[in-house]
Enzyme design. Structure first.
Site, PDB file in Angstrom:
ATOM      1  N   GLN A  94       3.079   9.817   1.533  1.00  0.00           N
ATOM      2  CA  GLN A  94       4.351   9.124   1.285  1.00  0.00           C
ATOM      3  C   GLN A  94       5.006   9.571  -0.021  1.00  0.00           C
ATOM      4  O   GLN A  94       6.174   9.273  -0.265  1.00  0.00           O
ATOM      5  CB  GLN A  94       4.144   7.607   1.257  1.00  0.00           C
ATOM      6  N   CYS A 113       6.823  -0.802   6.231  1.00  0.00           N
ATOM      7  CA  CYS A 113       6.320   0.411   5.572  1.00  0.00           C
ATOM      8  C   CYS A 113       7.364   0.895   4.573  1.00  0.00           C
ATOM      9  O   CYS A 113       8.556   0.884   4.878  1.00  0.00           O
ATOM     10  CB  CYS A 113       6.065   1.480   6.630  1.00  0.00           C
ATOM     11  N   LEU A 114       6.914   1.315   3.401  1.00  0.00           N
ATOM     12  CA  LEU A 114       7.850   1.799   2.368  1.00  0.00           C
ATOM     13  C   LEU A 114       8.614   3.034   2.835  1.00  0.00           C
ATOM     14  O   LEU A 114       9.697   3.321   2.339  1.00  0.00           O
ATOM     15  CB  LEU A 114       7.087   2.108   1.072  1.00  0.00           C
ATOM     16  N   HIS A 135      -1.716   6.703   7.861  1.00  0.00           N
ATOM     17  CA  HIS A 135      -0.816   7.653   7.191  1.00  0.00           C
ATOM     18  C   HIS A 135      -1.525   8.983   6.932  1.00  0.00           C
ATOM     19  O   HIS A 135      -0.908  10.041   6.975  1.00  0.00           O
ATOM     20  CB  HIS A 135      -0.356   7.087   5.836  1.00  0.00           C
ATOM     21  N   GLY A 142       0.817  -1.206   0.000  1.00  0.00           N
ATOM     22  CA  GLY A 142       0.000   0.000   0.000  1.00  0.00           C
ATOM     23  C   GLY A 142       0.849   1.254   0.000  1.00  0.00           C
ATOM     24  O   GLY A 142       2.017   1.229   0.404  1.00  0.00           O
ATOM     25  N   HIS A 152      -3.198   0.542   8.180  1.00  0.00           N
ATOM     26  CA  HIS A 152      -1.889   1.166   7.990  1.00  0.00           C
ATOM     27  C   HIS A 152      -1.987   2.420   7.121  1.00  0.00           C
ATOM     28  O   HIS A 152      -1.451   3.480   7.468  1.00  0.00           O
ATOM     29  CB  HIS A 152      -0.961   0.115   7.355  1.00  0.00           C
ATOM     30  N   GLU A 153      -2.687   2.301   5.985  1.00  0.00           N
ATOM     31  CA  GLU A 153      -2.743   3.422   5.040  1.00  0.00           C
ATOM     32  C   GLU A 153      -3.641   4.549   5.540  1.00  0.00           C
ATOM     33  O   GLU A 153      -3.332   5.722   5.359  1.00  0.00           O
ATOM     34  CB  GLU A 153      -3.193   2.939   3.663  1.00  0.00           C
TER      35      GLU A 153
HETATM   36 ZN    ZN Z   1       3.363   2.917   5.421  1.00  0.00          ZN
END
Ligand code: ZN
Length: 156
Positions: free
Chosen positions: A51, A88-89, A134, A46, A130-131
């Site tokens: 991000q 997480c990216l 953010h 995701g 998670h998203e």
């Molecule tokens: Zn993340």
């Protein structure tokens, strides 16, 4: 379409609350297409707009089988629990076991502004949480109950 640069932990853009999307226009379509391409190239599950440095409530998720676009997503129901490894990216060096609900229902809009409801289980439920976090400036590290090293990850 273009690959966008993924912002890393420590950048203040990741701690800010994002604005709701009001205009469903070409700029939004370009953002969504770029985010999908960036996610596909990253190998992640995701990606949220902050991000890539954009403070809008936009998320793309792909748990296999194609990316889903979520605009102005809201979690409306959760059920059960799961403990699993999460990453997480924006935090490429941090992995850990987190506590998340097993079932999550979100309400969101598609790129035409039409509202829909989607149920997620397991990995998809975790990605919804998670998203959406953010979009409120919250990172998953807050939920880690046990850190996992890269060596431990490879053994799985
Ligand atoms: Zn993340």
């Amino acid at each position: 379409m273009a690959i966008r640069n993924i912002v890393k932990q420590g950048d203040s853009v990741l701690t800010k609350k994002c604005r709701r999307v009001e205009k469903f226009d070409d700029r939004l379509f370009e953002l969504l297409d770029d985010m999908k391409e960036t996610l596909a190239q990253s190998g992640g599950v995701g990606l949220a707009a902050p991000q890539v440095g954009v403070l809008k409530r936009v998320v793309v998720i792909d748990v296999g089988g194609g990316a889903v676009e979520l605009i102005n997503p809201e979690i409306i129901k959760t059920k059960g629990h799961q403990q699993s490894i999460e990453g997480c990216l924006s935090c490429p060096d941090i992995w850990g076991v987190t506590n998340r609900p097993m079932f999550v229902t979100v309400k969101a809009q598609n790129r035409n502004g039409e509202e829909f409801i989607m149920d997620g289980e397991g990995l998809l439920a975790k990605a919804f949480c998670h998203e959406c976090d953010h979009l409120d400036g919250i990172l998953f590290t807050k939920y880690i109950i046990k850190r996992v090293t890269p060596e431990q990850l490879e053994r799985k």
